[in-house]
Write a protein that holds these residues in place. Structure first.
Motif, PDB file in Angstrom:
ATOM      1  N   MET A   1       0.835  -0.999   0.063  1.00 15.88           N
ATOM      2  CA  MET A   1      -0.012  -0.036  -0.139  1.00 15.88           C
ATOM      3  C   MET A   1       0.821   1.206  -0.142  1.00 15.88           C
ATOM      4  SD  MET A   1      -2.589   1.357   3.022  1.00 15.88           S
ATOM      5  CE  MET A   1      -3.172  -0.666   2.992  1.00 15.88           C
ATOM      6  N   LYS A   2       0.454   2.160  -0.804  1.00 16.76           N
ATOM      7  CA  LYS A   2       1.111   3.289  -0.906  1.00 16.76           C
ATOM      8  C   LYS A   2       1.007   4.313   0.230  1.00 16.76           C
ATOM      9  CE  LYS A   2      -0.320   3.937  -5.071  1.00 16.76           C
ATOM     10  NZ  LYS A   2      -0.719   3.643  -6.287  1.00 16.76           N
ATOM     11  N   GLU A   3       1.860   5.230   0.741  1.00 17.17           N
ATOM     12  CA  GLU A   3       1.697   6.031   1.941  1.00 17.17           C
ATOM     13  C   GLU A   3       2.184   7.324   1.623  1.00 17.17           C
ATOM     14  OE1 GLU A   3       1.560   3.699   5.999  1.00 17.17           O
ATOM     15  OE2 GLU A   3       3.471   4.002   5.441  1.00 17.17           O
ATOM     16  N   ILE A   4       1.473   8.239   2.255  1.00 19.81           N
ATOM     17  CA  ILE A   4       2.021   9.685   2.458  1.00 19.81           C
ATOM     18  C   ILE A   4       2.269  10.173   3.388  1.00 19.81           C
ATOM     19  CG2 ILE A   4      -0.058  10.528   1.938  1.00 19.81           C
ATOM     20  CD1 ILE A   4       0.734  12.847   0.109  1.00 19.81           C
ATOM     21  N   THR A   5       3.243  10.760   3.673  1.00 21.43           N
ATOM     22  CA  THR A   5       3.385  11.549   5.162  1.00 21.43           C
ATOM     23  C   THR A   5       2.524  12.786   5.143  1.00 21.43           C
ATOM     24  OG1 THR A   5       5.135  12.886   4.475  1.00 21.43           O
ATOM     25  CG2 THR A   5       5.861  10.861   5.256  1.00 21.43           C
ATOM     26  N   VAL A   6       2.452  13.321   6.453  1.00 22.25           N
ATOM     27  CA  VAL A   6       1.672  14.444   6.855  1.00 22.25           C
ATOM     28  C   VAL A   6       2.368  15.786   6.032  1.00 22.25           C
ATOM     29  CG1 VAL A   6       0.288  13.791   8.605  1.00 22.25           C
ATOM     30  CG2 VAL A   6       2.474  14.764   9.201  1.00 22.25           C
ATOM     31  N   GLN A   7       3.743  15.753   5.994  1.00 25.19           N
ATOM     32  CA  GLN A   7       4.370  17.030   5.641  1.00 25.19           C
ATOM     33  C   GLN A   7       4.408  16.797   4.063  1.00 25.19           C
ATOM     34  OE1 GLN A   7       6.084  19.539   7.113  1.00 25.19           O
ATOM     35  NE2 GLN A   7       5.706  20.365   5.082  1.00 25.19           N
ATOM     36  N   GLU A   8       4.336  15.607   3.387  1.00 22.18           N
ATOM     37  CA  GLU A   8       4.122  15.619   1.938  1.00 22.18           C
ATOM     38  C   GLU A   8       2.628  15.991   1.652  1.00 22.18           C
ATOM     39  OE1 GLU A   8       6.552  11.763   0.330  1.00 22.18           O
ATOM     40  OE2 GLU A   8       4.927  11.371   1.651  1.00 22.18           O
ATOM     41  N   LEU A   9       1.579  15.671   2.600  1.00 24.93           N
ATOM     42  CA  LEU A   9       0.208  16.389   2.247  1.00 24.93           C
ATOM     43  C   LEU A   9       0.402  17.841   2.259  1.00 24.93           C
ATOM     44  CD1 LEU A   9      -2.896  15.874   1.872  1.00 24.93           C
ATOM     45  CD2 LEU A   9      -2.957  15.660   4.493  1.00 24.93           C
ATOM     46  N   LYS A  10       0.844  18.331   3.231  1.00 27.21           N
ATOM     47  CA  LYS A  10       1.005  19.736   3.605  1.00 27.21           C
ATOM     48  C   LYS A  10       1.500  20.487   2.269  1.00 27.21           C
ATOM     49  CE  LYS A  10       0.712  23.669   6.332  1.00 27.21           C
ATOM     50  NZ  LYS A  10       0.315  24.668   5.163  1.00 27.21           N
ATOM     51  N   ASP A  11       2.376  19.776   2.040  1.00 31.37           N
ATOM     52  CA  ASP A  11       2.951  20.302   0.650  1.00 31.37           C
ATOM     53  C   ASP A  11       2.472  20.336  -0.656  1.00 31.37           C
ATOM     54  OD1 ASP A  11       5.451  20.573   2.186  1.00 31.37           O
ATOM     55  OD2 ASP A  11       6.410  18.952   1.392  1.00 31.37           O
ATOM     56  N   MET A  12       1.435  19.073  -0.706  1.00 36.50           N
ATOM     57  CA  MET A  12       0.491  19.054  -1.677  1.00 36.50           C
ATOM     58  C   MET A  12      -0.481  20.279  -1.560  1.00 36.50           C
ATOM     59  SD  MET A  12       0.088  15.121  -1.935  1.00 36.50           S
ATOM     60  CE  MET A  12      -1.650  15.190  -2.761  1.00 36.50           C
ATOM     61  N   GLN A  13      -0.817  20.685  -0.446  1.00 34.54           N
ATOM     62  CA  GLN A  13      -1.997  21.511  -0.131  1.00 34.54           C
ATOM     63  C   GLN A  13      -1.515  22.848  -0.356  1.00 34.54           C
ATOM     64  OE1 GLN A  13      -2.555  20.330   4.202  1.00 34.54           O
ATOM     65  NE2 GLN A  13      -4.649  19.551   3.494  1.00 34.54           N
ATOM     66  N   ASP A  14      -0.365  23.357   0.220  1.00 30.84           N
ATOM     67  CA  ASP A  14       0.474  24.422  -0.217  1.00 30.84           C
ATOM     68  C   ASP A  14       0.569  24.722  -1.592  1.00 30.84           C
ATOM     69  OD1 ASP A  14       0.341  24.830   2.741  1.00 30.84           O
ATOM     70  OD2 ASP A  14       2.460  24.334   2.860  1.00 30.84           O
ATOM     71  N   ARG A  15       0.994  23.659  -2.368  1.00 33.81           N
ATOM     72  CA  ARG A  15       1.371  23.730  -3.860  1.00 33.81           C
ATOM     73  C   ARG A  15      -0.229  23.967  -4.912  1.00 33.81           C
ATOM     74  NH1 ARG A  15       5.185  19.722  -3.103  1.00 33.81           N
ATOM     75  NH2 ARG A  15       3.571  18.238  -4.076  1.00 33.81           N
ATOM     76  N   GLY A  16      -1.216  23.929  -4.038  1.00 33.04           N
ATOM     77  CA  GLY A  16      -2.563  23.722  -4.740  1.00 33.04           C
ATOM     78  C   GLY A  16      -2.593  22.402  -5.657  1.00 33.04           C
ATOM     79  N   GLU A  17      -2.092  21.403  -5.369  1.00 32.04           N
ATOM     80  CA  GLU A  17      -2.081  20.450  -6.272  1.00 32.04           C
ATOM     81  C   GLU A  17      -3.467  20.071  -6.163  1.00 32.04           C
ATOM     82  OE1 GLU A  17       0.150  16.125  -6.069  1.00 32.04           O
ATOM     83  OE2 GLU A  17       1.480  17.920  -5.460  1.00 32.04           O
ATOM     84  N   ASP A  18      -3.813  19.227  -7.535  1.00 31.83           N
ATOM     85  CA  ASP A  18      -5.246  18.674  -7.761  1.00 31.83           C
ATOM     86  C   ASP A  18      -5.057  17.286  -7.235  1.00 31.83           C
ATOM     87  OD1 ASP A  18      -7.958  18.247  -8.432  1.00 31.83           O
ATOM     88  OD2 ASP A  18      -7.069  17.800 -10.500  1.00 31.83           O
ATOM     89  N   PHE A  19      -5.916  17.088  -6.046  1.00 34.59           N
ATOM     90  CA  PHE A  19      -5.784  15.912  -5.498  1.00 34.59           C
ATOM     91  C   PHE A  19      -7.038  15.764  -4.590  1.00 34.59           C
ATOM     92  CE2 PHE A  19      -4.148  18.102  -2.008  1.00 34.59           C
ATOM     93  CZ  PHE A  19      -4.649  17.490  -0.875  1.00 34.59           C
ATOM     94  N   GLN A  20      -7.529  14.597  -4.248  1.00 32.86           N
ATOM     95  CA  GLN A  20      -8.923  14.182  -3.529  1.00 32.86           C
ATOM     96  C   GLN A  20      -8.315  13.926  -2.110  1.00 32.86           C
ATOM     97  OE1 GLN A  20     -11.635  11.482  -4.910  1.00 32.86           O
ATOM     98  NE2 GLN A  20     -13.381  12.393  -3.885  1.00 32.86           N
TER      99      GLN A  20
END
Length: 105
Positions: free
Chosen positions: A1-20
């Motif tokens: 299973m693929k995982e993402i860290t909370v810091q990676e999520l925060k970076d995605m949010q800050d960049r305005g990345e398109d994700f769900q």
């Protein structure tokens, strides 16, 4: 299973990345504290699979990462999803490492 860290999520949010962002906790937990994701409780995840994108990155989270892991396993097995990422440590880790204003329970 693929995982993402909370810091990676925060970076995605800050960049305005398109994700769900999917939250598989219960409504009372979501009301207490949330990350702004779409609430689809674990018990109804398979019935609501049509609400979960297959075309972009989907981050699934819960309180600690266990229920979201279960949800991802179910979705991958039954519907063949390949774009799901479990938030490692869940909302507890997000509160600890990113935003201490998010209450823990």
């Amino acid at each position: 299973m693929k995982e993402i860290t909370v810091q990676e999520l925060k970076d995605m949010q800050d960049r305005g990345e398109d994700f769900q962002l999917i939250d598989v906790r219960e409504p009372n937990e979501y009301d207490f504290a949330n990350l702004g994701g779409e609430l689809i409780p674990l018990g109804s995840v398979l019935q609501n699979a049509d609400k979960i994108s297959k075309d972009k990155k989907v981050v699934v989270h819960c309180r600690s990462g266990a229920r979201s892991g279960t949800a991802i396993q179910q979705l991958e097995k039954k519907f063949g999803y390949t774009n799901l990422y479990n938030l490692k440590g869940g909302i507890l880790a997000y509160s600890d490492q990113i935003d201490p204003d998010i209450p823990k329970y």
